[in-house]
Design an enzyme around this catalytic site. Structure first.
Site, PDB file in Angstrom:
ATOM      1  CG  HIS A 253      -0.265  -0.036   2.541  1.00 55.36           C
ATOM      2  ND1 HIS A 253      -0.128  -1.123   3.231  1.00 55.36           N
ATOM      3  CD2 HIS A 253       0.607   1.000   3.345  1.00 55.36           C
ATOM      4  CE1 HIS A 253       0.632  -0.939   4.260  1.00 55.36           C
ATOM      5  NE2 HIS A 253       1.087   0.280   4.393  1.00 55.36           N
TER       6      HIS A 253
HETATM    7  C1  T46 Z   1       2.866   0.844   6.827  1.00 56.92           C
HETATM    8  C2  T46 Z   1       3.542  -0.482   6.987  1.00 56.92           C
HETATM    9  C3  T46 Z   1       5.097  -0.367   7.362  1.00 56.92           C
HETATM   10  C4  T46 Z   1      -4.500  -0.277  13.158  1.00 56.92           C
HETATM   11  O1  T46 Z   1      -5.547  -0.608  13.626  1.00 56.92           O
HETATM   12  N1  T46 Z   1      -3.625   0.596  13.725  1.00 56.92           N
HETATM   13  C5  T46 Z   1      -2.538   0.867  13.130  1.00 56.92           C
HETATM   14  O2  T46 Z   1      -1.749   1.759  13.738  1.00 56.92           O
HETATM   15  C6  T46 Z   1      -1.739   0.103  12.172  1.00 56.92           C
HETATM   16  C7  T46 Z   1      -0.689   0.181  11.545  1.00 56.92           C
HETATM   17  C8  T46 Z   1      -2.802  -0.927  11.642  1.00 56.92           C
HETATM   18  N2  T46 Z   1      -4.059  -1.059  12.330  1.00 56.92           N
HETATM   19  C9  T46 Z   1      -4.833  -2.207  11.674  1.00 56.92           C
HETATM   20  C10 T46 Z   1      -5.129  -2.191  10.239  1.00 56.92           C
HETATM   21  C11 T46 Z   1      -5.245  -3.588   9.961  1.00 56.92           C
HETATM   22  O3  T46 Z   1      -6.563  -4.285  10.314  1.00 56.92           O
HETATM   23  O4  T46 Z   1      -3.954  -3.483  11.732  1.00 56.92           O
HETATM   24  C12 T46 Z   1      -4.234  -4.342  10.837  1.00 56.92           C
HETATM   25  C13 T46 Z   1      -2.947  -4.706   9.847  1.00 56.92           C
HETATM   26  O5  T46 Z   1      -2.354  -3.429   9.207  1.00 56.92           O
HETATM   27  P1  T46 Z   1      -1.879  -3.671   7.489  1.00 56.92           P
HETATM   28  O6  T46 Z   1      -2.394  -4.755   7.045  1.00 56.92           O
HETATM   29  O7  T46 Z   1      -2.086  -2.250   7.149  1.00 56.92           O
HETATM   30  O8  T46 Z   1      -0.162  -3.822   8.319  1.00 56.92           O
HETATM   31  P2  T46 Z   1       0.966  -3.697   7.102  1.00 56.92           P
HETATM   32  O9  T46 Z   1       1.924  -4.657   8.266  1.00 56.92           O
HETATM   33  O10 T46 Z   1       0.569  -4.296   5.934  1.00 56.92           O
HETATM   34  O11 T46 Z   1       1.365  -2.127   7.065  1.00 56.92           O
HETATM   35  C14 T46 Z   1       2.003  -1.521   8.171  1.00 56.92           C
HETATM   36  C15 T46 Z   1       1.125  -0.190   8.429  1.00 56.92           C
HETATM   37  O12 T46 Z   1      -0.301  -0.278   8.301  1.00 56.92           O
HETATM   38  C16 T46 Z   1       1.438   0.806   7.218  1.00 56.92           C
HETATM   39  O13 T46 Z   1       0.970   2.189   7.541  1.00 56.92           O
HETATM   40  O14 T46 Z   1       3.395   1.788   6.299  1.00 56.92           O
HETATM   41  O15 T46 Z   1       3.171  -1.315   8.143  1.00 56.92           O
END
Ligand code: T46
Length: 134
Positions: A52
């Site tokens: 993303h």
């Molecule tokens: C990024 C990379 C480096 C939350 O509720 N609060 C938060 O602060 C974050 C970061 C995530 N979430 C929830 C949203 C999703 O349901 O946690 C779940 C997993 O998040 P995501 O799939 O976006 O995680 P990554 O590891 O793909 O990405 C993360 C960050 O979201 C993003 O901003 O830059 O790490």
């Protein structure tokens, strides 16, 4: 001259005979006020994350244990970097597609973010990101 996608920041080290101490401080290694901190740990083998971009968010990432490869794409160019040191941070500004690959089993990736979590700031579709980046 095009700016590098990978912006590594030196993290000041204040370790001594007792062990290490690393500091990210506003006005020093940290170019924005931190509104949120999260860390990614226990990533399962062969799992990649990210896929993303953010519209506005800036983040500073540290691998405080283990290693991970981050790939950044601005819609035209792609660059990759391995984070494996508490002495280096990776600054990721807005408008960059990011992917995280090759997590070591012990990897702890800590992220300092400039804003609270907001799903509306994410672009999770790569084609939409490429259109947005043009
Ligand atoms: C990024 C990379 C480096 C939350 O509720 N609060 C938060 O602060 C974050 C970061 C995530 N979430 C929830 C949203 C999703 O349901 O946690 C779940 C997993 O998040 P995501 O799939 O976006 O995680 P990554 O590891 O793909 O990405 C993360 C960050 O979201 C993003 O901003 O830059 O790490």
């Amino acid at each position: 001259m095009t700016s590098p996608l990978v912006q590594l920041v030196d993290i000041p080290q204040h370790g001594d005979a007792r062990g290490g101490l690393s500091v990210a401080e506003l006005g020093g290694a940290l170019p924005f006020s931190v509104r949120r901190v999260y860390w990614i740990h226990g990533t399962k083998p062969d799992v990649s994350r990210g896929f993303h971009a953010h519209k506005e968010l800036s983040q500073l990432c540290f691998c405080v244990a283990g290693s991970v490869r981050l790939s950044l794409f601005d819609g035209r160019r792609e660059e990759s970097v391995i984070l494996d040191s508490h002495a280096k941070g990776l600054l990721i500004g807005p408008g960059l597609w990011r992917e995280m690959h090759d997590f070591s089993p012990d990897c702890v990736l800590m992220v300092l973010a400039s804003a609270e979590y907001d799903e509306a700031d994410y672009i999770r579709d790569r084609e939409e990101f490429i259109r947005h980046a043009r």
